[in-house]
Design a protein around this motif. Structure first.
Motif, PDB file in Angstrom:
ATOM      1  N   TYR A   1      11.602   8.088  -4.250  1.00  0.00           N
ATOM      2  CA  TYR A   1      11.247   6.855  -3.554  1.00  0.00           C
ATOM      3  C   TYR A   1       9.757   6.849  -3.213  1.00  0.00           C
ATOM      4  O   TYR A   1       9.095   7.883  -3.136  1.00  0.00           O
ATOM      5  N   TYR A   2       9.230   5.635  -3.067  1.00  0.00           N
ATOM      6  CA  TYR A   2       7.879   5.436  -2.555  1.00  0.00           C
ATOM      7  C   TYR A   2       7.991   4.988  -1.097  1.00  0.00           C
ATOM      8  O   TYR A   2       8.909   4.250  -0.732  1.00  0.00           O
ATOM      9  N   THR A   3       7.029   5.414  -0.286  1.00  0.00           N
ATOM     10  CA  THR A   3       6.884   4.860   1.056  1.00  0.00           C
ATOM     11  C   THR A   3       5.684   3.934   1.034  1.00  0.00           C
ATOM     12  O   THR A   3       4.581   4.353   0.666  1.00  0.00           O
ATOM     13  N   VAL A   4       5.905   2.653   1.395  1.00  0.00           N
ATOM     14  CA  VAL A   4       4.819   1.676   1.326  1.00  0.00           C
ATOM     15  C   VAL A   4       4.559   1.075   2.699  1.00  0.00           C
ATOM     16  O   VAL A   4       5.462   0.966   3.538  1.00  0.00           O
ATOM     17  N   GLU A   5       3.292   0.707   2.887  1.00  0.00           N
ATOM     18  CA  GLU A   5       2.914  -0.043   4.079  1.00  0.00           C
ATOM     19  C   GLU A   5       2.913  -1.517   3.700  1.00  0.00           C
ATOM     20  O   GLU A   5       2.199  -1.939   2.801  1.00  0.00           O
ATOM     21  N   ARG A   6       3.755  -2.294   4.389  1.00  0.00           N
ATOM     22  CA  ARG A   6       3.908  -3.725   4.079  1.00  0.00           C
ATOM     23  C   ARG A   6       3.970  -4.511   5.389  1.00  0.00           C
ATOM     24  O   ARG A   6       4.850  -4.270   6.201  1.00  0.00           O
ATOM     25  N   ASP A   7       3.023  -5.410   5.566  1.00  0.00           N
ATOM     26  CA  ASP A   7       2.977  -6.229   6.782  1.00  0.00           C
ATOM     27  C   ASP A   7       2.964  -5.362   8.048  1.00  0.00           C
ATOM     28  O   ASP A   7       3.641  -5.658   9.042  1.00  0.00           O
ATOM     29  N   GLY A   8       2.208  -4.249   7.980  1.00  0.00           N
ATOM     30  CA  GLY A   8       2.068  -3.388   9.137  1.00  0.00           C
ATOM     31  C   GLY A   8       3.237  -2.463   9.399  1.00  0.00           C
ATOM     32  O   GLY A   8       3.237  -1.719  10.383  1.00  0.00           O
ATOM     33  N   LYS A   9       4.255  -2.471   8.513  1.00  0.00           N
ATOM     34  CA  LYS A   9       5.421  -1.608   8.679  1.00  0.00           C
ATOM     35  C   LYS A   9       5.556  -0.671   7.480  1.00  0.00           C
ATOM     36  O   LYS A   9       5.115  -0.989   6.382  1.00  0.00           O
ATOM     37  N   LEU A  10       6.203   0.485   7.702  1.00  0.00           N
ATOM     38  CA  LEU A  10       6.477   1.428   6.612  1.00  0.00           C
ATOM     39  C   LEU A  10       7.868   1.158   6.063  1.00  0.00           C
ATOM     40  O   LEU A  10       8.843   1.064   6.809  1.00  0.00           O
TER      41      LEU A  10
ATOM     42  N   GLY B   1       5.523  11.580 -14.603  1.00  0.00           N
ATOM     43  CA  GLY B   1       6.913  11.725 -15.016  1.00  0.00           C
ATOM     44  C   GLY B   1       7.773  12.459 -14.002  1.00  0.00           C
ATOM     45  O   GLY B   1       8.953  12.148 -13.843  1.00  0.00           O
ATOM     46  N   LYS B   2       7.184  13.444 -13.299  1.00  0.00           N
ATOM     47  CA  LYS B   2       8.009  14.220 -12.355  1.00  0.00           C
ATOM     48  C   LYS B   2       8.486  13.368 -11.180  1.00  0.00           C
ATOM     49  O   LYS B   2       9.490  13.700 -10.548  1.00  0.00           O
ATOM     50  N   VAL B   3       7.784  12.262 -10.899  1.00  0.00           N
ATOM     51  CA  VAL B   3       8.245  11.351  -9.848  1.00  0.00           C
ATOM     52  C   VAL B   3       9.549  10.689 -10.264  1.00  0.00           C
ATOM     53  O   VAL B   3      10.532  10.662  -9.519  1.00  0.00           O
ATOM     54  N   PHE B   4       9.575  10.173 -11.487  1.00  0.00           N
ATOM     55  CA  PHE B   4      10.742   9.411 -11.945  1.00  0.00           C
ATOM     56  C   PHE B   4      11.933  10.300 -12.292  1.00  0.00           C
ATOM     57  O   PHE B   4      13.065   9.827 -12.341  1.00  0.00           O
ATOM     58  N   LEU B   5      11.666  11.591 -12.559  1.00  0.00           N
ATOM     59  CA  LEU B   5      12.764  12.501 -12.887  1.00  0.00           C
ATOM     60  C   LEU B   5      13.288  13.243 -11.663  1.00  0.00           C
ATOM     61  O   LEU B   5      14.247  13.990 -11.756  1.00  0.00           O
ATOM     62  N   ALA B   6      12.646  13.048 -10.515  1.00  0.00           N
ATOM     63  CA  ALA B   6      13.120  13.679  -9.286  1.00  0.00           C
ATOM     64  C   ALA B   6      14.427  13.024  -8.832  1.00  0.00           C
ATOM     65  O   ALA B   6      14.700  11.860  -9.137  1.00  0.00           O
TER      66      ALA B   6
ATOM     67  N   LYS C   1       0.867  -1.184   0.000  1.00  0.00           N
ATOM     68  CA  LYS C   1       0.000   0.000   0.000  1.00  0.00           C
ATOM     69  C   LYS C   1       0.901   1.231   0.000  1.00  0.00           C
ATOM     70  O   LYS C   1       1.559   1.517   0.997  1.00  0.00           O
ATOM     71  N   ILE C   2       0.946   1.913  -1.148  1.00  0.00           N
ATOM     72  CA  ILE C   2       1.839   3.070  -1.270  1.00  0.00           C
ATOM     73  C   ILE C   2       1.167   4.268  -0.618  1.00  0.00           C
ATOM     74  O   ILE C   2       0.065   4.665  -1.000  1.00  0.00           O
ATOM     75  N   VAL C   3       1.834   4.845   0.377  1.00  0.00           N
ATOM     76  CA  VAL C   3       1.212   5.909   1.173  1.00  0.00           C
ATOM     77  C   VAL C   3       1.831   7.293   0.939  1.00  0.00           C
ATOM     78  O   VAL C   3       1.205   8.309   1.222  1.00  0.00           O
ATOM     79  N   LYS C   4       3.075   7.331   0.424  1.00  0.00           N
ATOM     80  CA  LYS C   4       3.713   8.626   0.157  1.00  0.00           C
ATOM     81  C   LYS C   4       4.613   8.527  -1.079  1.00  0.00           C
ATOM     82  O   LYS C   4       5.099   7.441  -1.431  1.00  0.00           O
ATOM     83  N   ILE C   5       4.818   9.665  -1.720  1.00  0.00           N
ATOM     84  CA  ILE C   5       5.757   9.768  -2.839  1.00  0.00           C
ATOM     85  C   ILE C   5       6.807  10.796  -2.452  1.00  0.00           C
ATOM     86  O   ILE C   5       6.468  11.966  -2.190  1.00  0.00           O
ATOM     87  N   ASN C   6       8.065  10.384  -2.414  1.00  0.00           N
ATOM     88  CA  ASN C   6       9.157  11.286  -2.015  1.00  0.00           C
ATOM     89  C   ASN C   6       8.850  11.973  -0.679  1.00  0.00           C
ATOM     90  O   ASN C   6       9.127  13.168  -0.491  1.00  0.00           O
ATOM     91  N   GLY C   7       8.247  11.229   0.215  1.00  0.00           N
ATOM     92  CA  GLY C   7       7.942  11.751   1.534  1.00  0.00           C
ATOM     93  C   GLY C   7       6.717  12.632   1.618  1.00  0.00           C
ATOM     94  O   GLY C   7       6.378  13.134   2.693  1.00  0.00           O
ATOM     95  N   GLN C   8       6.026  12.838   0.472  1.00  0.00           N
ATOM     96  CA  GLN C   8       4.869  13.724   0.430  1.00  0.00           C
ATOM     97  C   GLN C   8       3.575  12.929   0.297  1.00  0.00           C
ATOM     98  O   GLN C   8       3.520  11.903  -0.388  1.00  0.00           O
ATOM     99  N   GLU C   9       2.520  13.438   0.941  1.00  0.00           N
ATOM    100  CA  GLU C   9       1.198  12.846   0.793  1.00  0.00           C
ATOM    101  C   GLU C   9       0.690  13.054  -0.634  1.00  0.00           C
ATOM    102  O   GLU C   9       1.075  14.008  -1.316  1.00  0.00           O
ATOM    103  N   PHE C  10      -0.170  12.170  -1.110  1.00  0.00           N
ATOM    104  CA  PHE C  10      -0.802  12.315  -2.418  1.00  0.00           C
ATOM    105  C   PHE C  10      -2.187  11.687  -2.344  1.00  0.00           C
ATOM    106  O   PHE C  10      -2.504  10.972  -1.395  1.00  0.00           O
ATOM    107  N   ASP C  11      -3.020  11.975  -3.338  1.00  0.00           N
ATOM    108  CA  ASP C  11      -4.374  11.432  -3.326  1.00  0.00           C
ATOM    109  C   ASP C  11      -4.669  10.599  -4.566  1.00  0.00           C
ATOM    110  O   ASP C  11      -5.221   9.512  -4.492  1.00  0.00           O
ATOM    111  N   ASP C  12      -4.267  11.103  -5.741  1.00  0.00           N
ATOM    112  CA  ASP C  12      -4.578  10.447  -7.009  1.00  0.00           C
ATOM    113  C   ASP C  12      -3.597   9.298  -7.252  1.00  0.00           C
ATOM    114  O   ASP C  12      -2.377   9.499  -7.282  1.00  0.00           O
ATOM    115  N   PHE C  13      -4.116   8.085  -7.453  1.00  0.00           N
ATOM    116  CA  PHE C  13      -3.260   6.927  -7.723  1.00  0.00           C
ATOM    117  C   PHE C  13      -2.366   7.168  -8.932  1.00  0.00           C
ATOM    118  O   PHE C  13      -1.222   6.698  -8.987  1.00  0.00           O
ATOM    119  N   GLN C  14      -2.861   7.925  -9.915  1.00  0.00           N
ATOM    120  CA  GLN C  14      -2.109   8.198 -11.134  1.00  0.00           C
ATOM    121  C   GLN C  14      -0.832   8.985 -10.846  1.00  0.00           C
ATOM    122  O   GLN C  14       0.113   8.949 -11.640  1.00  0.00           O
TER     123      GLN C  14
END
Length: 447
Positions: free
Chosen positions: A185-194, A176-181, A158-171
């Motif tokens: 990095y993505y912050t994901v929730e996995r098995d109850g951990k970030l 492109g600005k994510v990959f060119l930054a 469950k991806i919860v942040k992009i580059n440490g920032q909150e987001f709403d739209d899955f798209q």
């Protein structure tokens, strides 16, 4: 048929943009009393033309650009004989440098205005329809395909942040600005951990293929039957729309990706299905030796959110989106020059652009691509390369600042060098496009 639709879309889009771009030069030139000899959409040979006043207007056969021939200007025609005579009052070279500068910026300015108007209009008319991050995460997170797994994402994350920032739209996850930054990095929730999942600096190269996004991530969705295919196992046993697959030969499934995983390499002669239909639990046993699929299109039960914007909001958001394309281009060029991105993988020409329009005619996508292309053309034309508008702007800026005009001989030589460079670049880009096509890569053993 898809190829024809792609070709028709890019030709129409380029014809509109080139016509407007060259029209910007023409109107600026005429406003300052310069004589415009020819206005052409496309390059020769001519398909047809007509003369209105002093200007010949033409539609030509090669739809990869266009030109305006202004008297007394060293341009693509390299008409140096006329330059040997004293300048006439209606010629480009006879006008003040600031007027010539505005003429050369005219096409770029019109392309920028066109791109901004398109994005404002799309924002106002259609608003934004999107799947929210919360909706995706509430239903099971993402399906991680091969490209996602390569960077460390996993199905169910469950991806919860992009580059440490909150987001709403899955798209936003595939913007492109994510990959060119830098250090994305993505912050994901996995098995109850970030967990932070780093995105390689050159990862965007993997997303240039037409099927790349289908190999990256997608919202996870339940194993619910949508349309049942004809002459399939699902039709034979009586599976219907709305049924939910619960179990396949003893293996419990809740999501469609689990169904696909179970069937991949399935080697038993028969298949046992447990299906929920309303409050009933049904079981089916069927011969499966020659089958590889159950035979249904899954129901995509995503809850979409819609935002409508008033005119003021649309102007702000549409303008930001238009100029955001330019900033992404600058960022991408910087990464190519630094060697972080591969030039061959990052550049696309007519074939690559045509694929982006898609094989079906969708007016919303057409205008979005046309707006994007308008901003890209404005940026590319402003590059300080002789034979491009940016080359003329560079020399005129030098003249205005220094008070010294470069000689006609220097401008002619620069124009020739620029034209050769652009021709070689165009050949490189077109062949680069061709070698990205799968059957060509297979033919030459490039896969």
């Amino acid at each position: 048929m898809e190829g024809l639709v792609m070709t028709a879309q890019i030709i129409l889009s380029l014809s509109i943009l080139v016509g407007l771009h060259e029209g910007g030069h023409l109107l600026a030139a005429k406003a300052f009393g310069m004589r415009v000899e020819q206005f052409s959409i496309g390059f020769p040979p001519k398909l047809f033309s007509f003369k209105w006043g002093e200007t010949e207007y033409a539609l030509s056969a090669i739809p990869l650009g266009g030109f305006v021939k202004i008297s007394g200007m060293i341009d693509e025609s390299l008409d140096t004989e006329a330059m040997k005579e004293p300048p006439k009052e209606y010629e480009f070279r006879a006008k003040p440098a600031w007027q010539r500068l505005i003429v050369m910026l005219g096409g770029i300015i019109v392309n920028v205005i066109t791109g901004v108007i398109i994005f404002i209009s799309l924002t106002y008319i259609f608003g934004d329809t999107y799947i929210s991050k919360d909706a995706v995460n509430a239903k099971g997170g993402i399906v991680a395909y091969e490209l996602a797994e390569e960077i460390g994402l996993k199905t169910g994350d469950k991806i919860v942040k992009i580059n440490g920032q909150e987001f709403d739209d899955f798209q936003d996850l595939i913007d492109g600005k994510v990959f060119l930054a830098d250090d994305a990095y993505y912050t994901v929730e996995r098995d109850g951990k970030l967990v932070d999942v780093q995105i390689p600096g050159n990862f965007i190269e993997n997303l240039n293929d037409e099927d790349a996004m289908a190999r990256f991530i997608f919202p996870r969705f339940a194993s619910v039957v949508g349309k049942v295919g004809e002459n399939t196992l699902a039709e034979r046993v009586g599976i219907t729309e709305g049924d939910r697959i619960l179990e396949i030969s003893g293996t419990k499934v809740a999501f469609q990706d689990e169904v696909i995983k179970k069937l991949k390499g399935y080697d038993q002669d028969s298949i046992h299905l447990k299906v929920q239909r309303g409050d009933e639990i049904l079981t089916f046993n069927e011969y499966f030796k020659n089958d590889t699929i159950i035979g249904y299109i899954p129901a995509l039960d995503f809850d979409e959110s819609t935002i409508n914007y008033d005119l003021g909001q649309s102007i702000t958001i549409g303008t930001q989106r238009a100029f955001g394309i330019v900033f992404l281009q600058i960022k991408a060029f910087g990464k190519m020059f630094s060697g972080e991105l591969s030039v061959t993988k990052s550049l696309s020409g007519p074939i690559g652009i045509a694929k982006a329009y898609g094989g079906t005619w969708d007016w919303q996508r057409f205008w979005r691509m046309t707006g994007l292309l308008s901003m890209v053309l404005a940026f590319m034309n402003l590059l300080p390369i002789p034979a491009l508008d940016g080359g003329h702007v560079m020399f005129l800026s030098y003249e205005i600042i220094s008070g010294k005009k470069p000689s006609d001989g220097f401008l002619e030589s620069a124009q020739k060098v620029g034209m050769v460079f652009l021709l070689l670049l165009m050949v490189f880009i077109i062949f680069n496009d061709i070698f990205k096509i799968e059957f060509i890569k297979d033919l030459f053993g490039l896969n």
